[in-house]
Design an enzyme around this catalytic site. Sequence first.
Site, PDB file in Angstrom:
ATOM      1  CB  SER A  69       0.138  -8.085  -1.225  1.00 27.54           C
ATOM      2  OG  SER A  69      -0.685  -8.697  -0.494  1.00 27.54           O
ATOM      3  CE  LYS A  90      -4.115  -2.003   0.184  1.00 28.51           C
ATOM      4  NZ  LYS A  90      -4.924  -1.820  -1.056  1.00 28.51           N
ATOM      5  CD  GLU A 126     -10.038   3.340   0.381  1.00 25.48           C
ATOM      6  OE1 GLU A 126     -10.050   4.557   0.191  1.00 25.48           O
ATOM      7  OE2 GLU A 126      -9.324   2.614  -0.002  1.00 25.48           O
TER       8      GLU A 126
END
Lengths: 389, 251
Positions: free
Chosen positions: A371, A84, A106
């Site tokens: 990830s 991210k 969010e």
Amino acid sequence: MPRRFGPYGGAYVPETLVPALTELERTWRSARRDPAFRAELRRLSRTFGGRPTPLHYAPRLTHRAGGAQIWLKREDLVHGGAHKFNNALGQGLLARRMGKPRLIAETGAGQHGVATAMIGAALGLATEVYMGEVDMERQRPNVERMRLLGATVRPVATGSRTLKDAINAALRDWIANVRTTHYLLGSAVGPHPFPSIVADLQSVIGTEIRRQSRAAFGRLPDLVVACVGGGSNAIGTFHPLLRTPVELLGVEAGGPAGRGAGAASLTRGRPGILHGAYSYVLQSPDGQVSDTESISAGLDYAGVGPEHALLKDTGRVRYIAVHDADALRAFHWLAEDEGILPALEPSHAIFAAVREASRRSSRQRVVVTLSGRGDKDLEVVLRAARPRA
Amino acid sequence: MVDRARARTLGPTVDALAAAGAAGVELGYPFSDPIADGPTLSAAAQTALGHRTGWSDLLAAATTTSRRLPTAVMTYANPVWRHGLDPAMAALAGAGATGLIVPDLSLEESGPWVRASARHGLSLVLLAAPGTSAARVRRLARTSRGFLYLVSRYGTTGAGSPAAARQLRAIVSVAHRAVPARPVLVGFGIRDRATAAAAFAAGADGFIVGSALEERIASGARPRAIGAWFRTLLPTAGAPNGRGTGRTNSL
């Protein structure tokens, strides 16, 4: 920058947001060509984010599968513990370029919220993160991390109180504060130009895989696997490989076995319009968006990025769903075989990668994007009954 | 908001609004993810969906209201898309609706919707907002049918901070000059005489009241009381700009 991916994508938004989306597209077009912007993005990715992340061979997991070699793209080692960061950094720099002093975001699993909070702190931008109450409960460590990083976490109590509702709340905030605020959307979803910007910023994953696999084993992998919720780590993994012969596999959350559709929008949804884009959506025959169910908060979403919808239709990427219990299995495999606690989101991809590897010859190479790391999931994993190996 | 549990009181409520001077009615059809709606209408949608309100309830409601007042349906893009643009619009027109308002349908995506609505004699109403450029207001006014819906504020329905009066006046005047025959109605945040008067002061041809009306219906107010309240919003006779076109939202 395409507005549509085949029939998918577009910008289905209230008129109030149109000027902000236009400004965002214009700013991104100029920034990506600006050597100074690119240099700063590269420098901070390296010194703040820890890039490039390694491509790591997993010998004992390979042995367990008994087939193709399994390699891990270690996005869990990026600062903050997930991919991210790649997107949050780029969009944070864009917000600063646009002169917007406030970031909103969010978050589902909390990883994007943490990444945004880190960037907000580092760039001196006020940060507020919307998070569903269900997700705040199951990803508590990330809530605390966001607060420690100076962000305000806004609980969302509407709907299913998960990621979908957090996006609704963030969009409503953006509509009210669009002149001063950048909505730092965390996945490859939402109205144009978000899916393209997020794909561009995450493509560093696939670009590094190309380079590193050539260095590590002299050629491109045979198969590359990534998990898909909204689909940001997957689109970043796949994008630089789309025009190569590499086989691509996207793995959605199948939820609890034998009950409902989980959160598998591509494999079990139909095209529809959610959060500003036309893509696959889990929905009722009346067009109401379904409540989803998954052990991983980060994949627990009824929609998916519009580019994935096109890649599914064209067959360039194959998409499958993996159930909760199998993701948990893979979590324990990676912990015990390789000494890595994976997040529950990529655990879905790990399971699929092991199964694929087991069906392939030992000459083949499978790369799976890891990830994020699993520290945030300890509570969920410890509470869940351990599935039999 | 169309709600299966309110089917019985819908007719009398619209009668009361018509008697009080409303020129039209806007039926909200619930969607699971109403991003343009504030707390009142979001909650109303959630309640209505909890009552299993569905497409057939919308058609029944439109049949009820369109006998009494011109009826526009307001809902999000997906429920209409899911039924298919042509079948959905044919059904709405068949039930007597004359307008369709889709708050998450941007001008850029409106092409197929404009064509389908024209095929079925339904007016597709587009929205302008405080930040909309003059060039874009002109395009919106030309493309919109029935009227142009001007969002009065930065924010969702019922909430947010009102845009400067000067800004709204400029948008109304651009729209009127582009298409003199196209009325401009102001909505979002209209809740009393002052906010309604501000809409007229901006040069608008009328206003749309949604959340404030929904609050009264949800609290169990009787049709007669709702009608009396609605009357207080309208300009008094002889007031400047008092064209007196109220529309009511969200039954």
